[in-house]
Write an enzyme that holds these catalytic residues in place. Structure first.
Site, mmCIF file in Angstrom:
data_model
loop_
_atom_site.group_PDB
_atom_site.id
_atom_site.type_symbol
_atom_site.label_atom_id
_atom_site.label_comp_id
_atom_site.label_asym_id
_atom_site.label_seq_id
_atom_site.Cartn_x
_atom_site.Cartn_y
_atom_site.Cartn_z
ATOM 1 N N ASP A 272 0.871 -1.174 0.000
ATOM 2 C CA ASP A 272 0.000 0.000 0.000
ATOM 3 C C ASP A 272 0.910 1.226 0.000
ATOM 4 O O ASP A 272 2.133 1.112 -0.188
ATOM 5 C CB ASP A 272 -0.989 -0.033 1.187
ATOM 6 C CG ASP A 272 -0.316 0.233 2.535
ATOM 7 O OD1 ASP A 272 0.930 0.312 2.603
ATOM 8 O OD2 ASP A 272 -1.053 0.372 3.539
ATOM 9 N N HIS B 255 8.425 -31.017 9.494
ATOM 10 C CA HIS B 255 7.781 -29.719 9.274
ATOM 11 C C HIS B 255 6.737 -29.803 8.161
ATOM 12 O O HIS B 255 5.774 -29.041 8.158
ATOM 13 C CB HIS B 255 8.834 -28.661 8.966
ATOM 14 C CG HIS B 255 9.826 -28.519 10.076
ATOM 15 N ND1 HIS B 255 9.479 -28.025 11.310
ATOM 16 C CD2 HIS B 255 11.141 -28.875 10.160
ATOM 17 C CE1 HIS B 255 10.542 -28.060 12.105
ATOM 18 N NE2 HIS B 255 11.557 -28.581 11.435
ATOM 19 N N CYS C 188 3.233 -3.114 4.040
ATOM 20 C CA CYS C 188 2.383 -1.974 4.415
ATOM 21 C C CYS C 188 3.070 -1.291 5.590
ATOM 22 O O CYS C 188 4.255 -1.537 5.840
ATOM 23 C CB CYS C 188 0.943 -2.413 4.705
ATOM 24 S SG CYS C 188 0.685 -3.423 6.173
ATOM 25 N N THR D 79 2.700 -1.461 8.947
ATOM 26 C CA THR D 79 3.122 -2.426 9.979
ATOM 27 C C THR D 79 3.467 -3.794 9.398
ATOM 28 O O THR D 79 4.100 -4.600 10.073
ATOM 29 C CB THR D 79 1.980 -2.655 10.989
ATOM 30 O OG1 THR D 79 0.842 -3.135 10.251
ATOM 31 C CG2 THR D 79 1.626 -1.385 11.742
ATOM 32 N N HIS E 46 10.966 -23.890 8.370
ATOM 33 C CA HIS E 46 9.965 -24.669 9.104
ATOM 34 C C HIS E 46 8.527 -24.495 8.606
ATOM 35 O O HIS E 46 7.737 -25.426 8.714
ATOM 36 C CB HIS E 46 10.010 -24.303 10.600
ATOM 37 C CG HIS E 46 11.229 -24.841 11.279
ATOM 38 N ND1 HIS E 46 11.419 -24.750 12.644
ATOM 39 C CD2 HIS E 46 12.327 -25.472 10.795
ATOM 40 C CE1 HIS E 46 12.586 -25.316 12.967
ATOM 41 N NE2 HIS E 46 13.161 -25.752 11.858
HETATM 42 C C1 RB5 Z 1 -2.029 2.669 6.445
HETATM 43 O O1 RB5 Z 1 -2.117 3.882 7.108
HETATM 44 C C2 RB5 Z 1 -1.751 1.548 7.426
HETATM 45 O O2 RB5 Z 1 -2.901 1.298 8.174
HETATM 46 C C3 RB5 Z 1 -1.297 0.314 6.698
HETATM 47 O O3 RB5 Z 1 -0.165 0.597 5.944
HETATM 48 C C4 RB5 Z 1 -0.928 -0.897 7.543
HETATM 49 O O4 RB5 Z 1 -0.071 -0.551 8.578
HETATM 50 C C5 RB5 Z 1 -2.055 -1.736 7.968
HETATM 51 O O5 RB5 Z 1 -1.901 -2.764 8.644
#
Ligand code: RB5
Length: 147
Positions: free
Chosen positions: A7, A132, A64, A66, A97
């Site tokens: 994203d 595994h 993304c 996180t 694994h």
């Molecule tokens: C976008 O702002 C953020 O929510 C996305 O990149 C991600 O971290 C979602 O899990």
């Protein structure tokens, strides 16, 4: 061939990864997003997941902010085993694994230096099979029952 997707939160890191893969002569396709405009991460998790389970792409890399949202989304595609990695040990062992076929990264969590190391380990480590394999099969069984 590697399938890439992100994203807006992962866009800049994806560009760094593309440059890194270019330098190593590793082929890839970018499934988007193609700008830093705000967008919805599930779309790209699904596209990369579909690309990998189609068999046309060996592995996927999704990014993304996180790494969490896009990995949750990709893991809804039957046959995807997406692993969110923020360290080298996890990248190695999720291949050895879990036979993870998609790597998820959090661009707002780790820096590009570590991310590229993780990418290299993920792409260069083989699944060990053996005991595994049975565990990975059990994961597929859960998928068959619930997805
Ligand atoms: C976008 O702002 C953020 O929510 C996305 O990149 C991600 O971290 C979602 O899990």
């Amino acid at each position: 061939m590697i399938a890439l997707g992100s994203d807006h939160g992962g866009y800049a890191l994806k560009k760094e990864i593309m440059k890194h893969l270019d330098e190593k002569g590793i082929a890839y396709k970018d499934f988007g997003t193609y700008t830093e405009d705000s967008c919805d991460y599930p779309l790209y998790g699904e596209e990369v997941g579909k690309a990998v389970v189609s068999g046309e792409y060996e592995r996927g890399i999704i990014i993304c902010g996180t790494g969490i949202g896009i990995s949750i989304a990709a893991n809804k595609v039957r046959g995807v085993r997406a692993a969110l990695c923020g360290d080298c040990y996890s990248a190695e062992f999720t291949r050895r694994h879990n036979d993870a076929n998609v790597l998820a990264l959090g661009a707002r969590v780790i820096g590009p230096g570590l991310a590229l190391k993780i990418v290299d380990i993920f792409l260069n480590t083989e699944f060990e099979g053996g005991r595994h394999a049975k565990r990975v099969d059990l994961i597929s069984d859960i998928e068959a029952r619930h997805i």
